[in-house]
Design a protein around this motif. Sequence first.
Motif, PDB file in Angstrom:
ATOM      1  N   LYS A 309      57.954  22.121  70.775  1.00 24.36           N
ATOM      2  CA  LYS A 309      57.626  22.888  69.565  1.00 24.36           C
ATOM      3  C   LYS A 309      57.446  24.369  69.901  1.00 24.36           C
ATOM      4  O   LYS A 309      57.928  25.256  69.183  1.00 24.36           O
ATOM      5  N   ASP A 312      60.811  25.996  70.377  1.00 20.23           N
ATOM      6  CA  ASP A 312      61.474  26.246  69.088  1.00 20.23           C
ATOM      7  C   ASP A 312      60.856  27.438  68.369  1.00 20.23           C
ATOM      8  O   ASP A 312      61.564  28.247  67.753  1.00 20.23           O
ATOM      9  N   GLU A 313      59.541  27.572  68.456  1.00 23.04           N
ATOM     10  CA  GLU A 313      58.859  28.693  67.790  1.00 23.04           C
ATOM     11  C   GLU A 313      59.257  30.022  68.418  1.00 23.04           C
ATOM     12  O   GLU A 313      59.507  31.012  67.720  1.00 23.04           O
ATOM     13  N   GLU A 316      62.971  30.891  67.460  1.00 14.19           N
ATOM     14  CA  GLU A 316      63.313  30.884  66.030  1.00 14.19           C
ATOM     15  C   GLU A 316      64.069  32.162  65.658  1.00 14.19           C
ATOM     16  O   GLU A 316      63.675  33.264  66.005  1.00 14.19           O
ATOM     17  N   GLY A 317      65.190  31.968  64.984  1.00 16.92           N
ATOM     18  CA  GLY A 317      65.989  33.103  64.523  1.00 16.92           C
ATOM     19  C   GLY A 317      67.148  33.481  65.433  1.00 16.92           C
ATOM     20  O   GLY A 317      68.022  34.243  65.021  1.00 16.92           O
TER      21      GLY A 317
END
Length: 327
Positions: A309, A312-313, A316-317
């Motif tokens: 997680k 992914d954070e 992001e983008g």
Amino acid sequence: MEFRRLGRSGLNVSEISYGNWITHGSQVEEEQAHACVKAALDSGITTFDTADVYANTRAESVLGRALAGQRRESLEILTKVFWPTGPGGPNDRGLGRKHITESVNGSLKRLQTDYIDVYQAHRFDPTVPLEETFLAFADIVRAGKVLYIGVSEWKADQIRAGAELARELKVPFISNQPQYSMLWRVIEPEVVPASEEAGLGQIVWSPIAQGVLTGKYLPGQPPPAGSRATDQQGGNFISRFLENNELLEKVQLLKPIAEEVGLSMAQLAIAWVLQNPNVGSAIIGATRPEQVTENVRAAGVKLDAEVLKKIDEVLEGVVISDPGLGG
């Protein structure tokens, strides 16, 4: 080293495999290439991936010499067919029967082996009927030259069509070899589900995004001398990442995550692709034996949901996941 079954087949492959694209026959001298292969063997790697087009057949020859004298039954040797080789005549490329038949014979000689464990269609060939391609594959399997068939960078609909023909012809079609990393996830929406349906596993290349995920490429700075970015072939694949300063900045934020789980950034990147249950093996390349020794430590690593997680954070983008970009 840990081992996994490749797709629904009976073939076991090492979680980390050794590939010689760019390096053998071009970027690395033969003695150093042999040292890298020895380091791979000493680290428990049994799966070796190459292609006839790498360094215009020289990479296969180097790998064949480096593996000479090893117990053949203890190795899984993978190579590929599609791209132009030799002088580039009209039948020196593609997935036609003539090119496949002649190419497999050439690969066997260069690799100094009686058979290839997985023979892969390096790309999809829209100019040749798929029936012709798979009949040629069936024939080389029946002749004992190849044990299993795989593909590389095929889209989901191509995999499904190939799997249907493979079932009809009773060809053991077991794998796809796509680019896959934390940054490049284009196989996840469509290719992985199609592969699971067909019983294929992924043997992924560029799990560290041509070195970007090691953190050595810094935003606004030229690439280090001798890195993949300075190689003509490697540079073509890596340019989309290096031109994105936001992406390079976010990659630097992965360092504390890697430190938290006791891994180098390269090890974290390789371990990340191995969390996908459809991945049978992650291909690493190397210009120095120490790189092999370091990267194989990603085998067997389990990343918990909280770590995944956080990754992914951070990314992001900048993650690329459009399935239309595959192939």
